[in-house]
Design a protein around this motif. Structure first.
Motif, PDB file in Angstrom:
ATOM      1  N   ILE A 130      13.658   6.043 -56.660  1.00 46.69           N
ATOM      2  CA  ILE A 130      13.050   7.321 -57.032  1.00 46.69           C
ATOM      3  C   ILE A 130      11.769   7.186 -57.831  1.00 46.69           C
ATOM      4  CG2 ILE A 130      15.232   8.574 -56.963  1.00 46.69           C
ATOM      5  CD1 ILE A 130      15.353   8.343 -59.997  1.00 46.69           C
ATOM      6  N   ASP A 131      11.522   6.027 -58.465  1.00 49.42           N
ATOM      7  CA  ASP A 131      10.329   5.918 -59.295  1.00 49.42           C
ATOM      8  C   ASP A 131      10.102   4.447 -59.627  1.00 49.42           C
ATOM      9  OD1 ASP A 131       8.155   6.472 -60.831  1.00 49.42           O
ATOM     10  OD2 ASP A 131       9.218   7.483 -62.436  1.00 49.42           O
ATOM     11  N   PRO A 132       8.895   3.921 -59.435  1.00 48.32           N
ATOM     12  CA  PRO A 132       8.649   2.519 -59.786  1.00 48.32           C
ATOM     13  C   PRO A 132       8.968   2.249 -61.256  1.00 48.32           C
ATOM     14  CG  PRO A 132       6.821   3.431 -58.537  1.00 48.32           C
ATOM     15  CD  PRO A 132       7.723   4.573 -58.866  1.00 48.32           C
ATOM     16  N   HIS A 133       9.497   1.057 -61.515  1.00 48.50           N
ATOM     17  CA  HIS A 133       9.824   0.605 -62.871  1.00 48.50           C
ATOM     18  C   HIS A 133      10.891   1.474 -63.531  1.00 48.50           C
ATOM     19  CE1 HIS A 133       6.459  -1.959 -62.200  1.00 48.50           C
ATOM     20  NE2 HIS A 133       5.632  -0.934 -62.148  1.00 48.50           N
ATOM     21  N   TYR A 134      11.694   2.121 -62.711  1.00 52.13           N
ATOM     22  CA  TYR A 134      12.788   2.948 -63.195  1.00 52.13           C
ATOM     23  C   TYR A 134      14.082   2.389 -62.603  1.00 52.13           C
ATOM     24  CZ  TYR A 134      15.147   7.440 -64.266  1.00 52.13           C
ATOM     25  OH  TYR A 134      15.972   8.429 -64.730  1.00 52.13           O
ATOM     26  N   ALA A 135      14.172   1.074 -62.539  1.00 52.17           N
ATOM     27  CA  ALA A 135      15.287   0.421 -61.865  1.00 52.17           C
ATOM     28  C   ALA A 135      16.611   0.719 -62.563  1.00 52.17           C
ATOM     29  CB  ALA A 135      15.050  -1.084 -61.810  1.00 52.17           C
ATOM     30  N   ARG A 136      17.713   0.497 -61.843  1.00 55.67           N
ATOM     31  CA  ARG A 136      19.044   0.800 -62.343  1.00 55.67           C
ATOM     32  C   ARG A 136      19.845  -0.491 -62.532  1.00 55.67           C
ATOM     33  NH1 ARG A 136      19.986   5.089 -57.420  1.00 55.67           N
ATOM     34  NH2 ARG A 136      18.736   6.812 -58.232  1.00 55.67           N
ATOM     35  N   PHE A 137      20.573  -0.566 -63.623  1.00 60.72           N
ATOM     36  CA  PHE A 137      21.498  -1.676 -63.867  1.00 60.72           C
ATOM     37  C   PHE A 137      22.775  -1.337 -63.097  1.00 60.72           C
ATOM     38  CE2 PHE A 137      22.031  -5.066 -67.248  1.00 60.72           C
ATOM     39  CZ  PHE A 137      23.112  -5.663 -66.624  1.00 60.72           C
ATOM     40  N   ARG A 138      22.731  -1.560 -61.798  1.00 60.26           N
ATOM     41  CA  ARG A 138      23.724  -0.986 -60.890  1.00 60.26           C
ATOM     42  C   ARG A 138      25.073  -1.708 -60.951  1.00 60.26           C
ATOM     43  NH1 ARG A 138      22.999   2.824 -56.701  1.00 60.26           N
ATOM     44  NH2 ARG A 138      25.061   3.361 -55.977  1.00 60.26           N
ATOM     45  N   ALA A 139      25.078  -3.020 -61.154  1.00 60.26           N
ATOM     46  CA  ALA A 139      26.318  -3.795 -61.086  1.00 60.26           C
ATOM     47  C   ALA A 139      26.414  -4.753 -62.263  1.00 60.26           C
ATOM     48  CB  ALA A 139      26.390  -4.572 -59.772  1.00 60.26           C
ATOM     49  N   PRO A 147      34.954 -16.260 -68.771  1.00 57.99           N
ATOM     50  CA  PRO A 147      34.796 -14.954 -69.413  1.00 57.99           C
ATOM     51  C   PRO A 147      33.441 -14.709 -70.045  1.00 57.99           C
ATOM     52  CG  PRO A 147      36.233 -16.401 -70.700  1.00 57.99           C
ATOM     53  CD  PRO A 147      36.020 -17.075 -69.374  1.00 57.99           C
ATOM     54  N   ASP A 148      32.693 -15.762 -70.376  1.00 62.67           N
ATOM     55  CA  ASP A 148      31.375 -15.576 -70.975  1.00 62.67           C
ATOM     56  C   ASP A 148      30.257 -15.485 -69.943  1.00 62.67           C
ATOM     57  OD1 ASP A 148      32.330 -15.569 -73.585  1.00 62.67           O
ATOM     58  OD2 ASP A 148      32.228 -17.744 -73.748  1.00 62.67           O
ATOM     59  N   GLN A 149      30.573 -15.706 -68.662  1.00 61.24           N
ATOM     60  CA  GLN A 149      29.541 -15.659 -67.633  1.00 61.24           C
ATOM     61  C   GLN A 149      29.499 -14.267 -67.012  1.00 61.24           C
ATOM     62  OE1 GLN A 149      29.656 -18.744 -64.664  1.00 61.24           O
ATOM     63  NE2 GLN A 149      28.024 -17.826 -63.437  1.00 61.24           N
ATOM     64  N   LEU A 150      28.354 -13.608 -67.122  1.00 64.12           N
ATOM     65  CA  LEU A 150      28.155 -12.278 -66.582  1.00 64.12           C
ATOM     66  C   LEU A 150      27.202 -12.340 -65.395  1.00 64.12           C
ATOM     67  CD1 LEU A 150      27.632 -10.212 -69.875  1.00 64.12           C
ATOM     68  CD2 LEU A 150      29.773 -10.817 -68.735  1.00 64.12           C
ATOM     69  N   ILE A 151      27.440 -11.443 -64.438  1.00 64.03           N
ATOM     70  CA  ILE A 151      26.564 -11.286 -63.281  1.00 64.03           C
ATOM     71  C   ILE A 151      26.010  -9.873 -63.327  1.00 64.03           C
ATOM     72  CG2 ILE A 151      26.314 -11.637 -60.807  1.00 64.03           C
ATOM     73  CD1 ILE A 151      29.205 -12.739 -60.829  1.00 64.03           C
ATOM     74  N   ALA A 152      24.698  -9.744 -63.278  1.00 68.20           N
ATOM     75  CA  ALA A 152      24.045  -8.435 -63.283  1.00 68.20           C
ATOM     76  C   ALA A 152      23.343  -8.208 -61.954  1.00 68.20           C
ATOM     77  CB  ALA A 152      23.036  -8.343 -64.425  1.00 68.20           C
ATOM     78  N   GLY A 153      23.496  -7.005 -61.415  1.00 69.45           N
ATOM     79  CA  GLY A 153      22.790  -6.622 -60.205  1.00 69.45           C
ATOM     80  C   GLY A 153      21.889  -5.438 -60.476  1.00 69.45           C
ATOM     81  N   VAL A 154      20.629  -5.554 -60.111  1.00 68.70           N
ATOM     82  CA  VAL A 154      19.639  -4.516 -60.383  1.00 68.70           C
ATOM     83  C   VAL A 154      19.241  -3.838 -59.077  1.00 68.70           C
ATOM     84  CG1 VAL A 154      17.348  -4.021 -61.294  1.00 68.70           C
ATOM     85  CG2 VAL A 154      18.772  -5.764 -62.391  1.00 68.70           C
ATOM     86  N   GLU A 155      19.212  -2.525 -59.110  1.00 67.41           N
ATOM     87  CA  GLU A 155      18.723  -1.729 -57.980  1.00 67.41           C
ATOM     88  C   GLU A 155      17.357  -1.159 -58.359  1.00 67.41           C
ATOM     89  OE1 GLU A 155      20.247   1.939 -55.175  1.00 67.41           O
ATOM     90  OE2 GLU A 155      20.588   2.046 -57.329  1.00 67.41           O
ATOM     91  N   ALA A 156      16.303  -1.742 -57.897  1.00 64.70           N
ATOM     92  CA  ALA A 156      16.215  -2.894 -57.027  1.00 64.70           C
ATOM     93  C   ALA A 156      15.508  -4.011 -57.807  1.00 64.70           C
ATOM     94  CB  ALA A 156      15.412  -2.549 -55.781  1.00 64.70           C
ATOM     95  N   GLY A 157      16.124  -5.185 -57.817  1.00 72.58           N
ATOM     96  CA  GLY A 157      15.540  -6.268 -58.585  1.00 72.58           C
ATOM     97  C   GLY A 157      16.331  -7.551 -58.575  1.00 72.58           C
ATOM     98  N   GLY A 158      17.330  -7.653 -57.708  1.00 72.09           N
ATOM     99  CA  GLY A 158      18.027  -8.916 -57.554  1.00 72.09           C
ATOM    100  C   GLY A 158      19.207  -9.088 -58.485  1.00 72.09           C
ATOM    101  N   ILE A 159      19.734 -10.330 -58.486  1.00 76.55           N
ATOM    102  CA  ILE A 159      20.900 -10.711 -59.267  1.00 76.55           C
ATOM    103  C   ILE A 159      20.473 -11.674 -60.364  1.00 76.55           C
ATOM    104  CG2 ILE A 159      23.007 -12.123 -59.144  1.00 76.55           C
ATOM    105  CD1 ILE A 159      23.691 -10.725 -56.565  1.00 76.55           C
TER     106      ILE A 159
END
Length: 347
Positions: A130-139, A147-159
């Motif tokens: 919907i807007d550049p540089h307005y990405a979502r922390f989707r996952a 337990p200390d290892q986190l995976i982040a997925g950005v819409e849109a910006g990779g893992i």
């Protein structure tokens, strides 16, 4: 067993499945529900939404606002939104748009930003539908056994990966650059990622940094490399993947949401019994336009929800549908609600 139903117009609760439309009670007026989860380390059920994050201790009948930091986001219009929530043995986490990551070690009473997420080198190339540089922390997920290892997925910006509970981050956009919708860790090293892509027309106006190819992806080396496994299905805009009893499910569209405005698209539902080597397309109510977005196990049965999502111009004629997979593999409608169904969870 009750079922919570997260829609684009708040959270609903039904006492059982199947149900009639008038039996669905809206129990939380929170805008679009973006996450609906429970965690082993915390009592209750948690909701992420465009209005904030909430927790219920009574099966979803009443809710407490967790007070995740929200507010105006600098130069662009609008308020911040919570797009993901995660509970680990040590903390609660909430990911917002823009995006930011917050951590609470007192059950949500206070929150502190994990500022290391701001330092990822590829951040300047992240975008949103919907807007550049307005990405979502989707996952946001934790790795089984780590337990200390986190995976982040950005819409849109990779893992991206953190090995220390979100304090510092490794930029892994070089391994998968797509519009990340969901990450599903299966084991320590085997994860699935459901992805989409931005409208390719965006590239023509110079905003194509995050344009990917979509599809369903698998890593067997904890994110070092990814392989696309949806084969020649051609339905590469994928919202979520689900795994149960050795069977893998995903629903996808031939086009991204801009094509959904006037039903200028086709969707499909697929199942695999050999972890993605082969896929079978299966019929379901709502074809050819309703996208299957969410799955859960309710009283031993596979149930799922569908609708149309992220359509640029909201459609008043679209309803949400709850379906159940029968013992012979067919899908039947077991309930309808007034808006798109993005998340479901039994309580």
């Amino acid at each position: 067993m009750a079922l919570l139903i997260g829609t684009d117009d708040g959270l609903y609760r039904v006492d059982d499945v199947p149900f009639e439309r008038e039996e669905a009670e809206r129990v939380l007026d929170c805008g679009m529900v973006t996450g609906l989860r429970t965690f082993d380390a915390f009592e209750g059920v948690f909701v992420a939404s465009t209005a904030g994050a909430y927790r219920s201790h009574d099966g979803g009948e009443t809710w407490d606002d967790l007070g995740v930091p929200l507010g105006d986001r600098f130069w662009h219009a609008g308020e911040s939104e919570v797009w993901s929530i995660l509970g680990t043995e040590d903390a609660l986490y909430a990911g917002t748009n823009d995006p930011y990551l917050y951590r609470s070690v007192d059950g949500g009473d206070t929150w502190h930003e994990c500022k290391g997420f701001r330092d990822l080198p590829s951040r300047g190339h992240w975008e949103s539908p919907i807007d550049p540089h307005y990405a979502r922390f989707r996952a946001l997920e934790t790795v089984p056994g780590r337990p200390d290892q986190l995976i982040a997925g950005v819409e849109a910006g990779g893992i991206h990966l953190s090995m220390d509970g979100g304090q510092t981050w490794l930029d892994r956009r070089d391994t998968i650059v797509d519009d990340i919708h969901q990450i599903l860790p299966i084991t320590e090293d085997v994860w699935l990622a459901a992805t989409g892509y931005l409208d390719h027309n965006i590239e023509a106006i110079g905003l194509g940094h995050a344009v990917g190819e979509g599809g369903l992806w698998r890593t067997v080396d904890a994110g070092d490399s990814w392989e696309r496994i949806d084969g020649d299905t051609k339905f590469s805009y994928i919202r979520r993947v689900f795994v149960h009893d050795g069977r893998v499910f995903f629903g996808g569209g031939e086009e991204a949401p801009p094509a959904w405005v006037e039903d200028d698209h086709e969707v499909a539902l697929f199942e695999s019994t050999n972890f993605g080597r082969d896929w079978e397309r299966v019929p379901y109510p709502g074809e050819p336009h309703e996208v299957v977005e969410t799955w859960a196990i309710h009283d031993g049965d596979i149930v799922c929800g569908s609708g149309l999502f992220d359509v640029p111009d909201r459609r008043d004629d679209v309803e949400g549908r709850i379906m159940r997979r029968t013992d012979d593999g067919e899908y039947e409608t077991v309930g309808r609600v007034s808006d798109n169904v993005g998340h479901i969870h039994p309580v």
